[in-house]
Motif scaffolding. Structure first.
Motif, mmCIF file in Angstrom:
data_model
loop_
_atom_site.group_PDB
_atom_site.id
_atom_site.type_symbol
_atom_site.label_atom_id
_atom_site.label_comp_id
_atom_site.label_asym_id
_atom_site.label_seq_id
_atom_site.Cartn_x
_atom_site.Cartn_y
_atom_site.Cartn_z
ATOM 1 N N LEU A 188 3.610 -1.517 3.897
ATOM 2 C CA LEU A 188 3.191 -0.126 3.748
ATOM 3 C C LEU A 188 4.415 0.720 3.429
ATOM 4 N N SER A 189 4.253 1.665 2.503
ATOM 5 C CA SER A 189 5.393 2.472 2.071
ATOM 6 C C SER A 189 5.025 3.946 2.053
ATOM 7 N N LEU A 214 1.549 -8.117 3.931
ATOM 8 C CA LEU A 214 1.180 -6.719 3.742
ATOM 9 C C LEU A 214 2.365 -5.824 4.072
ATOM 10 N N LEU A 262 -7.029 -0.530 7.949
ATOM 11 C CA LEU A 262 -5.703 -1.106 7.698
ATOM 12 C C LEU A 262 -5.469 -2.326 8.581
ATOM 13 N N THR A 314 8.337 3.260 -1.929
ATOM 14 C CA THR A 314 7.666 2.114 -2.541
ATOM 15 C C THR A 314 8.657 1.244 -3.296
ATOM 16 N N LEU A 357 0.855 -1.185 0.000
ATOM 17 C CA LEU A 357 0.000 0.000 0.000
ATOM 18 C C LEU A 357 0.891 1.234 0.000
ATOM 19 N N ASP A 358 0.831 2.011 -1.090
ATOM 20 C CA ASP A 358 1.669 3.194 -1.265
ATOM 21 C C ASP A 358 0.919 4.419 -0.733
ATOM 22 N N PHE A 359 1.466 5.076 0.303
ATOM 23 C CA PHE A 359 0.832 6.220 0.945
ATOM 24 C C PHE A 359 1.394 7.549 0.456
ATOM 25 N N HIS A 415 -4.701 -6.065 7.218
ATOM 26 C CA HIS A 415 -3.564 -6.863 7.681
ATOM 27 C C HIS A 415 -4.013 -8.229 8.180
ATOM 28 N N ILE A 472 5.435 6.311 4.267
ATOM 29 C CA ILE A 472 4.903 6.911 5.495
ATOM 30 C C ILE A 472 6.094 7.355 6.330
ATOM 31 N N PHE A 524 7.308 -1.577 7.214
ATOM 32 C CA PHE A 524 7.132 -0.205 6.747
ATOM 33 C C PHE A 524 8.397 0.196 5.987
ATOM 34 N N SER A 564 -7.486 3.778 10.060
ATOM 35 C CA SER A 564 -6.548 2.896 10.762
ATOM 36 C C SER A 564 -7.167 1.529 11.034
#
Length: 806
Positions: free
Chosen positions: A578-579, A576, A562, A636, A546-548, A566, A581, A632, A559
């Motif tokens: 996350l990128s 999963l 998410l 990405t 998931l690209d933030f 997960h 952030i 994290f 939240s």
């Protein structure tokens, strides 16, 4: 040259004479007097004096228009406020309203923050005052007691406004959308027009419905003729005459036609403004003069409180919204809180003296602006002119027919209608706008605000308009937060890998999915995110990123979504990540925060001290703990590279170790015999690099190519104008780099940094030229393989570009 420059400044409509003075004298000081040109300074001063006189002329004319727009309204508001007390209190009401228009207008015009916001009594607050007096009379209070109750409410309303300004509650106006503000302006203009129309039609009652009654006295054609004459001449003068305000021209024309008509023909007489005794305005303050009746406040304190809150809210609302609308028209930004504080103090004074409460007014502000006001002089001078007109021109003012003044007010109301909204509406109706969807929402909101204002009141209209805008905003933001989805088979991490590994990633990369998110992750968009993720996981995805990078904010609902995603991945054996952030790196509050380094730039220090709200929200709701900090990634690309490594361990051969196996699997040496490889190896130079070493820098002049045996290199470029560098690729073992300089000899286009200990074989231009002369077959094979490598990279780049452009 200087005179021409000042002429350009004048044409650009500079409003502040002081600025023109400073610029002009600066130009004079920089322009030396030369022989043959002694009149330069004289011409300059003459130009400034002309500009000053022209500004004064426009301000005086605008002040006269403001006076003429204020006078009939002030008379009407005074009659409205004291109507429950009977006709014997009419002169008292008129003097209380005109006194407010003069005193409130002069002080607010001189010291107000917005120089073009004309302030004074308003119809809506006059109605509230009349309601308070009526309730007090109904309870058995005398006229004097009812007046005291009403003006104590005005004083309390001023305190309410002042406190609101201190608490900076006026900033709430900045959250009012532009379509709602446009609807407020149009509704104000239409309300003025509707309230004035019966008078312009000669109706004996102020009710608009009276014009539809069959009574012969409900409509007078002579009154219509006078009003239309005033309106027509005012619009014609606005287009043709520049040295006289258009409203004065229209009023003079309508008044002249009226007196000519009644003197020649047996026509009906119009009601006149009438004589106003100036001496009645200045009187002993009500709350001192009537001190013995203060005991009447105790049983009527509810009237005081409710009326004070209503007047305070309505006055504050009118002031803030009108100031915001005038700012939008004049391209200014005024401190509405300072305006509220000043108006609060003035309303405290109005209640103490016994004048009607005041607030900012759109109609009078637009009147002086349309008349060409250049500075705040036109603002306070309009109130001063009203006072002087009652002293000097009382007979002329008393002789003005109400029908002509009604026509002038109607013309001003028509000019106050927001032109952009009217143009948009006309284009929508006629179908001339090529993309109506762009503006239809704004136009509908403006029309909705106007409709609510006509049915109820302006305050309700703006509140409902803001509520509708918020609902539409939430619906618009609740669209799918997934900006784009792409698979690892189409988009690869910025790593230069061997062809065999790239082929493996293209074959098995569909197990990696990247979802680029956008906007706000909140209660209105989370359901769509979860639906998109569920459909994505059902297609055989094993690694979800998931690209933030484009996410602006997240709430607790986001939240929780998410955490649910997960858990869904864990239940299905998925992973999963996350990128993009940024983590919150500040120390906890109970620890001493380290001061920023003095060598850091202000921008860097400010960026470091800003809270990372997305990270803080995820941490507060347990998402970081559930997902794990190791999952994290700052970028990405790093998350994608991590997923590719996991994928390669599952489906691809183990990485080759040793120089011979790397050569054997290399596409660069494909088709070469052992002897040719040996010959090439003798020409190449073996180079070792430690972690952090520079292989070469951007813009270096070099013609050497490198083949990475083991280790890893980062490709970094300089970001122009920032002094920063950005990594754009990573080179892995078994790949060739720097080959373009070997072919064309141009400066390096990027910097190569060793991120681990590495071993390379390099070949420079001299060795390559000798190899081409002695071993043409090796060079031919090298160039053929090199073309295949470049073609493969180009094909992969084109695939990624086409995927990202979707």
């Amino acid at each position: 040259m200087v005179v021409k420059y000042c002429h350009v400044l004048h044409e650009s409509k500079i409003r502040t004479t002081g600025n023109l003075y400073r610029i002009a004298f600066s130009c004079i000081q920089r322009t030396p007097d030369r022989g043959g040109y002694p009149p330069m300074r004289h011409l300059m001063i003459k130009g400034i004096r002309q500009t000053r006189l022209e500004t004064a002329r426009f301000d005086i004319g605008a002040a006269c228009v403001g006076m003429l727009a204020t006078l009939p309204q002030a008379v009407a508001y005074g009659l409205i406020a004291f109507y429950p007390l009977g006709p014997q209190w009419a002169s008292f009401g008129i003097s209380a309203s005109i006194g407010s228009a003069i005193l409130f207008g002069i002080i607010s015009g001189m010291f107000g923050v917005n120089p073009f916001l004309v302030s004074g009594p308003r119809a809506v607050t006059a109605l509230v005052l009349a309601s308070a007096i009526q309730i007090a009379i109904t309870r058995g209070s005398s006229a004097g007691d009812a007046i005291v109750i009403a003006f104590v409410a005005v004083l309390a309303a001023g305190i309410f406004q002042f406190v609101a300004g201190l608490l900076r509650l006026g900033n709430a106006a900045s959250y009012i959308p532009a379509p709602v503000l446009s609807g407020f302006v149009n509704a104000s203009a239409l309300l003025v027009l509707i309230n004035t129309l019966p008078t312009a039609l000669g109706s004996l009652t102020p009710d608009i419905t009276a014009i539809f009654e069959p009574d012969e006295n409900s409509i007078l054609f002579f009154a219509i003729a006078i009003s239309l004459t005033t309106i027509s001449f005012q619009f014609i003068a606005a287009r043709t005459i520049r040295f006289v305000p258009a409203a004065i021209v229209g009023l003079v024309a309508g008044t002249a036609i009226y007196y000519i008509g009644v003197s020649i023909f047996p026509l009906a007489n119009a009601p006149l403004i009438g004589a106003i005794e100036f001496s009645e305005i200045w009187r002993m303050p009500i709350l001192i003069k009537t001190t013995p009746v203060w005991n009447e406040l105790s049983p009527n304190i509810d009237i005081v409180i409710t009326s004070a809150l209503t007047i305070g809210l309505l006055s504050s609302f009118d002031t803030v919204i009108s100031s915001r609308a005038i700012d939008a028209r004049t391209a200014r930004h005024s401190d509405v809180n300072a305006e509220l504080r000043l108006h609060g103090l003035l309303n405290i004074l109005m209640g103490f003296i016994g004048f009607l409460p005041g607030s900012g007014t759109m109609s009078r502000s637009v009147a002086i602006l349309d008349a060409g006001a250049r500075s705040r002089t036109a603002n306070w001078a309009s109130s001063l002119t009203l006072a002087l007109s009652l002293l000097i021109f009382a007979p002329l003012v008393a002789a003005l027919p109400i029908w002509a003044t009604a026509g002038m007010v109607i013309a001003i109301a028509i000019q106050a209608i927001d032109q952009p909204t009217f143009i948009k509406l006309s284009k929508l109706v006629t179908g001339k706008f090529p993309y109506p969807r762009v503006i239809v929402g704004d136009v509908l909101i403006s029309l909705f605000v106007v409709a609510i204002a006509l049915l109820f009141n302006l305050a309700s209209a703006v509140c409902v308009g803001v509520l509708v805008s918020v609902i539409l905003f939430v619906l618009g933001m609740s669209k799918n937060p997934v900006r784009r989805t792409y698979l690892g088979s189409r988009i690869h991490a910025h790593r230069q890998r061997k062809v065999a590994i790239v082929e493996c990633l293209e074959k098995e990369g569909h197990r990696i999915a990247v979802l680029e998110l956008q906007g706000a992750l909140f209660f209105g968009s989370c359901s769509r995110l979860r639906s998109t993720v569920s459909r994505c996981l059902e297609t055989g995805i094993d690694y979800l990123i998931l690209d933030f990078r484009h996410v602006t904010s997240i709430d607790s609902t986001g939240s929780e979504a998410l955490r649910a995603i997960h858990q869904q991945c864990l239940d299905g054996g998925k992973h999963l990540f996350l990128s993009s952030i940024q983590p919150e790196r500040r120390l906890s509050p109970n620890k001493q925060r380290s001061e920023p380094s003095s060598s850091s730039s202000p921008d860097q220090r400010d960026h470091r001290l800003k809270p990372r709200w997305i990270w803080l929200n995820l941490d507060a709701n347990g998402v970081i703990k559930a997902v794990g900090k190791e999952n994290f990634f700052a970028e990405t690309d790093a998350a994608l590279a991590h997923c590719e490594e996991l994928l390669l361990r599952r489906f691809c051969d183990k990485p080759d170790r040793g120089i011979h196996r790397v050569f054997a699997k290399s596409l660069l040496l494909n088709g070469m015999t052992r002897d040719q490889i040996t010959t090439l190896g003798h020409k190449a130079q073996r180079q070792r690099f430690k972690k952090g070493d520079l292989v070469f820098q951007q813009d270096d002049t070099c013609n050497r190519a490198y083949f990475l045996i083991y280790g890893r290199m980062d490709v970094v470029i300089n970001v122009p104008g920032t002094g920063r560098q950005k990594r754009i690729n990573t080179i892995t073992e078994g790949t060739l780099f720097g080959e373009v300089a070997l072919l064309d000899g141009a400066p390096r286009s990027a910097t190569i940094v060793a991120t681990t200990d590495a071993l390379c074989l390099s070949l420079d231009g001299t060795d390559f030229a000798a190899l081409r002369q002695d071993h043409q077959d090796i060079v031919t094979r090298l160039l053929l393989n090199l073309n295949r490598i470049l073609a493969s990279r180009l094909r992969q780049a084109n695939m990624m570009i086409s995927e990202l452009e979707q």
